[in-house]
Design an enzyme around this catalytic site. Structure first.
Site, PDB file in Angstrom:
ATOM      1  N   ASP A  28       2.903   5.431  -6.613  1.00  0.00           N
ATOM      2  CA  ASP A  28       4.165   5.329  -5.877  1.00  0.00           C
ATOM      3  C   ASP A  28       5.397   5.197  -6.766  1.00  0.00           C
ATOM      4  OD1 ASP A  28       3.151   5.437  -3.216  1.00  0.00           O
ATOM      5  OD2 ASP A  28       2.306   3.457  -3.527  1.00  0.00           O
ATOM      6  N   HIS A  72       0.885  -1.188   0.000  1.00  0.00           N
ATOM      7  CA  HIS A  72       0.000   0.000   0.000  1.00  0.00           C
ATOM      8  C   HIS A  72       0.914   1.226   0.000  1.00  0.00           C
ATOM      9  CE1 HIS A  72      -3.509   2.376   0.632  1.00  0.00           C
ATOM     10  NE2 HIS A  72      -3.834   2.057   1.872  1.00  0.00           N
ATOM     11  N   HIS A  75      -2.254  -2.363  -9.620  1.00  0.00           N
ATOM     12  CA  HIS A  75      -3.244  -1.774  -8.717  1.00  0.00           C
ATOM     13  C   HIS A  75      -4.492  -2.634  -8.723  1.00  0.00           C
ATOM     14  CE1 HIS A  75      -5.780   1.189  -6.762  1.00  0.00           C
ATOM     15  NE2 HIS A  75      -4.646   1.718  -6.337  1.00  0.00           N
TER      16      HIS A  75
END
Ligand code: CMC
Length: 427
Positions: A362, A266, A306
């Site tokens: 990210d 995450h 994702h």
């Protein structure tokens, strides 16, 4: 709301059932009427990791994962990132509408009113070993903060909730900055109410280092916070709601959401991307070998993939663009070439194409943070600061949702039937 009917025939019994379909979905509890024998519990749906379960109705954030669309309260993320500020977006997420000038000014001043943490909290933060992971410290400090405000347990009191929302907005960045200063052996820099949200945060980290407080970098930080502000029912938002459902104070709920964010699958992925680029891949030449490992399932390509996006994460697209303005000030990040080449090779390989794996938020954010002079272990802390308003918006929505009760999933028991205790001497 559109209403339809789903007709089901149970081939085990020949019985038929009619289930209400609302907005294209059935209520899982309606399945319970489906049984072979009357004394059975009734049918459930088995959904590990909640891949196909809606746990709530929400009007906060909309994602279309196939089209790469992200909107907060209906506003496209790109427009908010371009034109808004983190505090304005926070107000939008929490209250549902873009505030007018009077309401925005009041919100900013209400948040600023809480711009200081109790001295004891500062003492707790500075009692941690300097090399502690900042996320561990932040989780603890947020939970500790709640102990100073016992009225925060009064979650049916909207005024009290508003105060605690303002306090969390103001103080999570302070906790983060205080530990950063402590970890570097530097004196604490107190908050400065004359500054904007992001300027104040960067100032608490880097006061005296004018290069790191360049307005372009302040703007970039604000944009990054906006891009991270909410993402509907992700792991940490679900934890925020689940913890909140047992009705503790919001500090405890935010601490638990922060813990959920910490993991590398995450929010911790931003830190893991930097480690992957720096310690594993190291040079452009090593990319093919690393990607071979990924395809053999010996490694994950961090910052890729994702649960919801099956196309390019719009946040990653925007961050890639925003990186240019940062690198103009800081000089380019040498890891950027590796990241760009890694993305380009990965996106042309069957493994990633077949699985719809694209860069997520990210993948590039850490490169910007690093260029801004932020140490890698602090990256997920920045994600936490950005995501705090989203958690608070989800929490507020949860509290006002009459459909919601304490979260309590079912299980399919696969263990032993009843058996008798065996004395130690007989085992
Ligand atoms: N590298 C290599 N293979 C991957 C990756 C990856 N990063 N992500 C998914 N896959 C593979 C996975 O092994 C599976 O393959 P197969 O079909 O052969 O079993 C397939 O793609 C589907 O993936 P999944 O694991 O079923 O997908 P998920 O929805 O359960 O997991 C994820 C989503 C984000 C946890 C995962 O993509 C991942 O681990 N990515 C790397 C960590 C990361 O970057 N996390 C940040 C997410 S974005 C920030 C946030 O909001 O949290």
């Amino acid at each position: 709301m559109s209403k339809d009917i789903l007709s089901i025939t149970d081939s085990r019994t020949g019985k038929s059932y009619e289930l209400d379909v609302t907005d294209g979905n059935i209520r899982a509890k309606d399945l319970r009427q489906i049984k072979v024998n009357d004394d059975e519990f009734g049918m459930m749906s088995y959904d590990p990791s909640f891949e196909n379960t809606a746990s709530c109705k929400s009007s906060v954030t909309f994602i279309d994962g196939d089209k790469g669309i992200l909107r907060y309260r209906g506003y496209p993320i790109e427009q908010l990132a371009e034109k808004s500020t983190q505090l304005e977006v926070s107000k939008l997420l929490i209250d549902g509408e873009l505030p007018n000038k009077v309401d925005l000014d009041k919100w900013i001043s209400d948040v600023k009113e809480f711009n200081s943490v109790p001295k004891e909290i500062e003492n707790i933060i500075t009692s941690f070993p300097k090399n502690s992971h900042p996320m561990g410290v932040l989780i603890s400090a947020i939970a500790a903060l709640g102990t100073f405000y016992p009225n925060s347990k009064e979650i049916s009191d909207e005024e009290e909730n508003y105060k605690n929302i303002c306090r969390l907005m103001a103080q999570v960045p302070i906790l983060a900055a205080y530990f950063y200063r402590h970890s570097q052996g530097l004196p604490i820099v107190p908050p400065d109410n004359s500054m904007s949200y992001s300027e104040n945060f960067l100032n608490m980290l880097f006061q005296g280092d004018e290069k790191k407080l360049n307005p372009v970098l302040v703007d970039a930080m604000d944009t990054l916070l906006i891009l991270h502000a909410d993402h509907e029912q992700n792991c940490s938002a679900s934890v925020m709601r689940n913890t909140g459902s047992s009705e503790p104070d919001p500090y405890s709920a935010v601490a638990s959401a922060t813990a959920a964010l910490y993991g590398p699958l995450h929010g911790g992925a931003n830190e893991a991307v930097l480690e992957m680029l720096t310690n594993e891949i190291k040079t452009v030449d090593n990319i093919p070998e690393f990607l071979e490992k990924v395809q053999k399932k010996e490694a994950l390509l961090m910052g890729f993939g994702h649960r919801v996006y099956k196309s390019y994460d719009p946040r990653a697209k925007y961050i890639k663009k925003a990186a240019d303005s940062v690198f103009e000030i800081t000089g380019t990040n040498p890891l950027l070439d590796i990241a760009l080449e890694l993305e380009s090779i990965a996106l042309s390989e069957d493994y990633f194409i077949q699985r719809n794996l694209y860069p997520n938020v990210d993948f590039y954010s850490g490169l910007i943070y690093q260029s801004m002079g932020i140490p890698t272990p602090m990256f997920t802390v920045l994600f936490t600061i950005g995501r705090t308003p989203g958690w608070l918006a989800q929490w507020k929505e949860f509290l006002n949702d009459k459909d919601q009760k304490i979260a309590r999933p079912r299980q399919i028991y696969t263990g032993y039937d009843s058996r008798d205790y065996v004395e130690l001497s007989s085992r």
